[in-house]
Design a protein around this motif. Sequence first.
Motif, short mmCIF file in Angstrom:
data_model
loop_
_atom_site.label_atom_id
_atom_site.label_comp_id
_atom_site.label_asym_id
_atom_site.label_seq_id
_atom_site.Cartn_x
_atom_site.Cartn_y
_atom_site.Cartn_z
N VAL A 77 0.87 -1.18 0.00
CA VAL A 77 0.00 0.00 0.00
C VAL A 77 0.91 1.23 0.00
N PRO A 78 0.72 2.18 -0.91
CA PRO A 78 1.63 3.33 -1.00
C PRO A 78 1.69 4.14 0.29
N GLU A 79 2.84 4.78 0.50
CA GLU A 79 3.02 5.67 1.64
C GLU A 79 3.58 7.00 1.14
N ARG A 80 2.70 7.96 0.93
CA ARG A 80 3.10 9.29 0.44
C ARG A 80 4.05 9.18 -0.75
N GLY A 134 22.52 6.97 -6.91
CA GLY A 134 21.79 8.22 -6.81
C GLY A 134 20.28 8.10 -6.69
N ALA A 135 19.77 6.89 -6.48
CA ALA A 135 18.32 6.72 -6.40
C ALA A 135 17.76 7.35 -5.13
N ARG A 136 16.51 7.75 -5.21
CA ARG A 136 15.73 8.13 -4.05
C ARG A 136 14.79 6.96 -3.72
N PHE A 137 14.13 7.02 -2.56
CA PHE A 137 13.32 5.87 -2.14
C PHE A 137 11.99 6.32 -1.58
N THR A 138 10.99 5.52 -1.87
CA THR A 138 9.67 5.68 -1.26
C THR A 138 9.23 4.30 -0.77
N PHE A 139 8.50 4.29 0.35
CA PHE A 139 8.17 3.02 0.99
C PHE A 139 6.70 2.66 0.80
N THR A 140 6.42 1.41 1.08
CA THR A 140 5.04 0.93 1.11
C THR A 140 4.73 0.40 2.51
N ARG A 141 3.47 0.04 2.69
CA ARG A 141 3.04 -0.61 3.92
C ARG A 141 2.28 -1.88 3.55
N HIS A 142 2.40 -2.89 4.38
CA HIS A 142 1.59 -4.09 4.25
C HIS A 142 0.56 -4.08 5.37
#
Length: 359
Positions: A114-117, A314-322
Amino acid sequence: MPQYLNALEPAGLLQHFAEHPPKDFLPRRSPEGGPSFLARFDLLTTVDAEDLQQFMRLPCARQLRRLLRWNTCFYGTTVSEYAPMPAGLSAEALCTSILKDWQRASPLLIVKDVPERSPLLSAEENAFADEFVAACQARDFIIVEGQALAYLPIDFASEEAWLASLSSGRRRDIRRKLRARADLQIEVWPTGDARFADAALLDEMYQRYLEVFAQSEIHFDCLDAGFFRAVLQDAALKGQVFFYRVAGRMIGYNLCFEHRGMLIDKYIGLHYPDARDYNLYFVSWLQNLAYAREHGLSHYVAGWTDPQIKAYLGARFTFTRHAVYVRNPLLRFVLRRLSGLFESDRAWFDSVNDDATRS
């Protein structure tokens, strides 16, 4: 075909997943149209390597680990970056529908990724994801941090401009590795190309995928040859296959999709040790950035695995939730208190940020 929120890939890819599921997966579709599947899941799959090593030193660890493999109902897929959520339902209604459809069909229910911002989604999609998580929490789901999704905005005008954004040490190292490009023949074929009717080529590509899968730390979803055949022969997916050859011999390929104005990196096949000898991971990264830049795309989305090397690049990161629901109340109580053990990517990310702050 249903319309989904959170879709970073073409809907046809989800259809191919349903028709050609990974080994030992039983695909299903929930009443509201969302993809799901049943599979036997090792609860230690995403535990940090150090914690897993400590666990395996326990007496009877192998027997204990077998007890931690549970039949699980997953809402989502393993070929989508985020949980596809059908448009037109409220978050409350979707959560209720998922629970009703599950109806204790397995000891464990997981709504995965599930996306997180997410900076890759719209404000509407992010708001819906937050509302969905809140609805799950109200129904006693355990919320666990997922993996780190790597991405890079295409906000540079050239390869040199991108390299300039990195430290001098990394620039020197990457330039040295990129010398291998001089010996490579690089071609890009669209999915649906007539050449993907060649059975020998399809078999070779599948074997290269299996080589990468064998090297992976996580062995959960081994896709079958039929999935790759269907995807590679589907022009509607707007996929791009980057081939890397040496003297005419294929040593690797990378399958990406153009969707929502972004380049989505999905699958890579490599032949070892050639792929390492020619620094193919680094070469393919630059090739993908160049393709995205030349085609006016906004982002390169590099996927979930190997966050350390992607951060180096150089990547950026965004997280998810379970969102996890455990049928047994006692086990639900225990897992709620141990949930941090399953958040290895978040622990890595936080430690890197702490180190950067201290330095």
